[in-house]
Design a protein around this motif. Structure first.
Motif, mmCIF file in Angstrom:
data_model
loop_
_atom_site.group_PDB
_atom_site.id
_atom_site.type_symbol
_atom_site.label_atom_id
_atom_site.label_comp_id
_atom_site.label_asym_id
_atom_site.label_seq_id
_atom_site.Cartn_x
_atom_site.Cartn_y
_atom_site.Cartn_z
ATOM 1 N N ALA A 135 41.565 -46.907 -15.051
ATOM 2 C CA ALA A 135 40.867 -46.863 -13.765
ATOM 3 C C ALA A 135 39.490 -46.235 -13.944
ATOM 4 O O ALA A 135 39.290 -45.366 -14.797
ATOM 5 C CB ALA A 135 41.696 -46.055 -12.766
ATOM 6 N N ASP A 151 35.351 -43.713 -9.398
ATOM 7 C CA ASP A 151 35.899 -44.136 -8.107
ATOM 8 C C ASP A 151 36.803 -43.016 -7.548
ATOM 9 O O ASP A 151 37.812 -42.669 -8.165
ATOM 10 C CB ASP A 151 36.700 -45.430 -8.328
ATOM 11 N N PRO A 152 36.438 -42.438 -6.408
ATOM 12 C CA PRO A 152 37.224 -41.315 -5.861
ATOM 13 C C PRO A 152 38.696 -41.664 -5.636
ATOM 14 O O PRO A 152 39.565 -40.805 -5.796
ATOM 15 C CB PRO A 152 36.538 -41.014 -4.525
ATOM 16 N N ASP A 153 38.999 -42.922 -5.312
ATOM 17 C CA ASP A 153 40.403 -43.307 -5.135
ATOM 18 C C ASP A 153 41.175 -43.178 -6.454
ATOM 19 O O ASP A 153 42.337 -42.780 -6.463
ATOM 20 C CB ASP A 153 40.525 -44.758 -4.636
ATOM 21 N N SER A 154 40.515 -43.545 -7.546
ATOM 22 C CA SER A 154 41.174 -43.432 -8.852
ATOM 23 C C SER A 154 41.449 -41.976 -9.186
ATOM 24 O O SER A 154 42.513 -41.634 -9.715
ATOM 25 C CB SER A 154 40.291 -44.021 -9.962
ATOM 26 N N ARG A 192 41.874 -39.567 -7.056
ATOM 27 C CA ARG A 192 42.977 -39.111 -6.195
ATOM 28 C C ARG A 192 44.326 -39.578 -6.735
ATOM 29 O O ARG A 192 45.296 -38.830 -6.741
ATOM 30 C CB ARG A 192 42.779 -39.613 -4.757
ATOM 31 N N GLU A 193 44.373 -40.808 -7.202
ATOM 32 C CA GLU A 193 45.636 -41.315 -7.751
ATOM 33 C C GLU A 193 46.022 -40.518 -9.005
ATOM 34 O O GLU A 193 47.188 -40.150 -9.200
ATOM 35 C CB GLU A 193 45.521 -42.808 -8.089
ATOM 36 N N ARG A 195 47.481 -37.282 -8.044
ATOM 37 C CA ARG A 195 48.870 -37.439 -7.569
ATOM 38 C C ARG A 195 49.830 -37.549 -8.749
ATOM 39 O O ARG A 195 50.915 -36.978 -8.746
ATOM 40 C CB ARG A 195 48.995 -38.721 -6.719
ATOM 41 N N ALA A 245 41.023 -32.045 -7.537
ATOM 42 C CA ALA A 245 41.902 -32.856 -6.685
ATOM 43 C C ALA A 245 43.372 -32.537 -6.956
ATOM 44 O O ALA A 245 44.190 -32.554 -6.037
ATOM 45 C CB ALA A 245 41.627 -34.344 -6.922
#
Ligand code: TXA
Ligand code: MG
Length: 321
Positions: free
Chosen positions: A6, A10-13, A15-16, A19, A131
């Motif tokens: 990823a 990319d902030p979504d990456s 965050r994932e 997690r 994060a």
């Protein structure tokens, strides 16, 4: 398991990835030195998987990566001298070995009373640690003993299928591991030459004991005699050493261009002899040569000052049989 790659910007990456870390998984992530294989440092089971995936002996302690000096103080005890160093060199490629606090699980420190801590400067590494909200234990993301990874593709080639996610943040800008300095004894001791030079450290500290001699402390495996090693036999030879024999497939690794013949591949690390450029390209060049099914890799020695000290250290260990 399929390992996804990823985009680290990319902030979504991110965050994932955070997690996954909180759930006990493994994420490879970029740092300015080399790519790390991260797990939640407070989760002993997750940390145990790092040792499994790397094939790393359990007696080899891990570096704990944190977001800032304040965070670091939760896991280690920092003297005034230690704080002077963190103010000067963090975020960046300096790892400090200091007395640990009870929060750090034994598996991270291999039972030692000290812990190795650093604040990486790569923005994706910092974003990930923040994060996750956890300290991240991470060795270099390569099989134990092999050449360190400085690109996401290096990690995918070797650990793909065995970890949850690789964050791709481009090529590591420093290219050699962090400098490790122990502040656990009376005199500061250099345990591993790396991205912060001995000259830089001495300017802040005065005299530093050099404890990087292999065998001096076999319990700190960055100090193992053989490490960072290509599968192809590697030897260190000065310019002017005999050319390869007819029919021999040899590759050359050198700092600057040379007038040589007989080599089937030549990797020049910096046309101008710039040591920063050379360090950034070093492990990638070794990997390329190692992927060519050569009989032998010949490496020219580096000048042993500044970053050259770290590069010579890696070469000597790669050459040890
Ligand atoms: O640049 C780096 O430091 C990279 C990136 C990912 O941050 N990490 C890295 O980790 O190089 P690793 O595991 O490949 O090397 C860490 C070294 C090992 O040689 C280990 O023995 C030493 O740090 N170390 C860790 N904790 C220690 C401790 N408490 N005392 C002495 N040495 C320690
Ligand atoms: Mg390593």
């Amino acid at each position: 398991m399929i390992t996804r790659i990823a985009d680290a910007s990319d902030p979504d990456s991110v965050r994932e990835a955070a997690r996954i870390l909180r759930g006990g998984g493994l994420v490879a992530f970029p740092t300015e030195t080399v790519y790390g294989l991260g797990a939640d440092a407070l989760n002993p089971l997750a940390v145990a998987r790092i040792f499994e995936v790397k094939g790393r002996p359990r007696l080899d302690p891990l570096i704990v990566h944190v977001a800032d000096a304040e965070d670091a103080a939760r896991y280690g005890t920092f003297s005034e001298r230690a704080r002077a160093l963190t103010r000067r060199f963090w975020p960046g490629p300096l790892t400090l070995v200091v007395p640990k606090t009870p929060r750090v699980p034994d598996i991270v420190t291999a039972g030692l009373e000290t812990v190795a801590i650093r604040v990486p400067s790569h923005p994706a590494a910092r974003a990930l640690i923040r994060a996750a909200g956890r300290p991240v234990a991470a060795p270099s993301a390569n099989p134990f003993g092999y050449v360190s990874p400085t690109e996401a593709s290096h990690v995918a080639a070797q650990l793909g299928g065995r970890i949850d996610l690789i964050l791709d943040g481009g090529a590591s800008s420093v290219g050699v591991e962090s400098t490790i300095l122990s502040l656990a004894g009376p005199v500061p001791a250099l345990l591993r030459a790396g991205g912060i030079t001995l000259e830089d450290l001495s300017a802040v500290l005065g005299p530093v004991e050099i404890a990087t001699d292999p065998g001096a402390r076999p319990q700190a495996p960055g100090q193992l005699r053989r490490h960072y090693a290509t599968r192809t036999p590697l030897e260190i030879a000065e310019a002017g050493a005999p050319s390869p024999a007819a029919g021999e497939k040899a590759g050359l690794l050198s700092l600057r261009p040379e007038d040589v013949r007989g080599y089937v591949a030549v990797e020049v690390l910096s046309p101008t002899g710039d040591m920063r450029e050379a360090a950034a390209r070093f492990f990638g060049a070794l990997r390329r040569l190692d992927g060519m099914a050569l009989d032998r890799i010949v490496a020219r020695p580096f000048p042993e000052t500044g970053l050259g000290r770290a590069l010579m250290d890696r070469l000597r260990r790669a050459a040890a049989r």
